[in-house]
Design a protein around this motif. Structure first.
Motif, mmCIF file in Angstrom:
data_model
loop_
_atom_site.group_PDB
_atom_site.id
_atom_site.type_symbol
_atom_site.label_atom_id
_atom_site.label_comp_id
_atom_site.label_asym_id
_atom_site.label_seq_id
_atom_site.Cartn_x
_atom_site.Cartn_y
_atom_site.Cartn_z
ATOM 1 N N PRO A 156 1.054 -1.176 -0.010
ATOM 2 C CA PRO A 156 -0.196 -0.266 -0.380
ATOM 3 C C PRO A 156 0.936 1.399 0.187
ATOM 4 C CG PRO A 156 -1.514 -1.580 1.767
ATOM 5 C CD PRO A 156 0.568 -1.987 1.136
ATOM 6 N N HIS A 159 2.311 2.297 -3.574
ATOM 7 C CA HIS A 159 0.918 2.424 -4.756
ATOM 8 C C HIS A 159 1.095 3.797 -4.105
ATOM 9 C CE1 HIS A 159 0.390 -1.284 -6.274
ATOM 10 N NE2 HIS A 159 0.681 -1.680 -5.297
ATOM 11 N N GLN A 160 0.459 4.163 -3.468
ATOM 12 C CA GLN A 160 0.220 5.661 -2.387
ATOM 13 C C GLN A 160 1.490 6.734 -2.921
ATOM 14 O OE1 GLN A 160 -2.808 6.741 -1.403
ATOM 15 N NE2 GLN A 160 -1.809 8.929 -1.774
ATOM 16 N N ARG A 184 -5.772 -0.787 -6.442
ATOM 17 C CA ARG A 184 -4.644 -1.794 -5.516
ATOM 18 C C ARG A 184 -4.078 -1.340 -4.190
ATOM 19 N NH1 ARG A 184 -4.637 -6.683 -5.589
ATOM 20 N NH2 ARG A 184 -2.672 -6.420 -4.444
ATOM 21 N N LEU A 185 -4.852 -0.190 -3.285
ATOM 22 C CA LEU A 185 -5.058 0.338 -2.300
ATOM 23 C C LEU A 185 -5.551 -0.103 -0.998
ATOM 24 C CD1 LEU A 185 -4.833 4.454 -2.608
ATOM 25 C CD2 LEU A 185 -2.824 2.944 -1.895
ATOM 26 N N THR A 186 -6.432 -0.611 -1.570
ATOM 27 C CA THR A 186 -7.378 -1.531 -1.166
ATOM 28 C C THR A 186 -7.455 -3.213 -0.849
ATOM 29 O OG1 THR A 186 -9.160 -1.226 -2.410
ATOM 30 C CG2 THR A 186 -9.441 0.111 -0.587
ATOM 31 N N ARG A 189 -4.798 -4.445 0.908
ATOM 32 C CA ARG A 189 -4.585 -4.698 2.621
ATOM 33 C C ARG A 189 -5.363 -5.284 2.838
ATOM 34 N NH1 ARG A 189 -5.085 1.502 1.786
ATOM 35 N NH2 ARG A 189 -2.872 2.472 3.082
#
Length: 256
Positions: A156, A159-160, A184-186, A189
């Motif tokens: 995460p 990607h951020q 892909r952030l969610t 996780r």
């Protein structure tokens, strides 16, 4: 004389084992100079395009890896959870999926869809590293293969970082290319929570835990080696066969 007995170290507690896994983040490919340069805005357009084109081979191989895990897994409940990873990449119910999102990223950085799909830019070192990962998933126990995905513990953040830095440093990248990173952030996780539970439940002896840490290091080696190959080709200008030809004569998919 009798050989000395091998001393067995006590197993790490669940919390200690998780911390040991997370400590491997120090070797995640965010620390590779190629990635550092991307975040700092120091990459050329060719380097960004080369990274996107080569990472596409990784993206299309992830569902193969996940399908191999499910093929080796007799646990229906695990398969019910794990299949979501394949769907996330391949797309379902109107969702384009990660592979299509990555193709759109490629177009956003100025590559043609056809040249990405052709894999003409995929460097042998990248192909070897990714194929090694898929082949490991096919041969290993399903628990070991599932645990190898735990580099997602660190994903995460990566990607951020791209979402935070690329629009400023690379304004020529079209906005529609960023959907993969946002998705892909969610997803990462969610995947981490499931993979971590499997890992912490399965590896209960010190010997098993040390093996798992080595498996995670193998996956880190795969990601780092991919960037080493890209560094040679796009930063140091020493792609394979550079001393004999400028053509991309690399083999394509003989062993897939």
């Amino acid at each position: 004389m009798n050989a000395p007995l091998k001393q067995t170290l006590p197993a790490l507690s669940r919390d200690e084992f998780e911390q040991a896994l997370r400590a491997k983040g120090a070797f995640y490919h965010t620390e590779h100079p190629y990635h550092v340069a991307m975040y700092n805005g120091d990459c050329s357009k060719e380097q960004i395009q080369g990274w996107v084109a080569n990472r596409f081979y990784y993206q299309i191989s992830i569902p193969l890896k996940d399908a191999a895990i499910m093929a080796n897994c007799p646990d229906r409940d695990v398969r019910r959870h794990w299949v979501q990873r394949v769907l996330d990449h391949d797309g379902y119910d109107g969702a384009v999926g990660g592979i299509e999102a990555w193709l759109r990223l490629g177009e956003a950085v100025g590559l043609r869809r056809e040249e990405i799909l052709s894999q003409e830019h995929v460097l042998p070192g990248v192909r070897f590293a990714v194929d090694a990962y898929v082949n490991f998933a096919r041969r290993a126990t399903w628990q070991e293969a599932a645990s190898s995905s735990l580099t997602e513990l660190f994903a995460p953040t990566i990607h951020q970082n791209r979402l935070d830095t690329w629009p400023t440093h690379y304004p020529w990248v079209k906005e529609e290319g960023y959907q993969y990173f946002r998705g892909r952030l969610t997803e990462a996780r969610r995947d981490v929570a499931h993979g971590l539970d499997i890992t912490l439940d399965h590896y209960t002896t010190r010997e098993q835990q040390e093996r798992m840490l080595n498996i995670l290091q193998f996956k880190l080696d795969v990601l780092w080696s991919m960037l080493d190959a890209m560094t040679m080709a796009y930063e140091l200008k020493r792609p394979p066969y550079h001393t004999v030809t400028e053509e991309k004569i690399y083999h394509k998919g003989l062993f897939a």
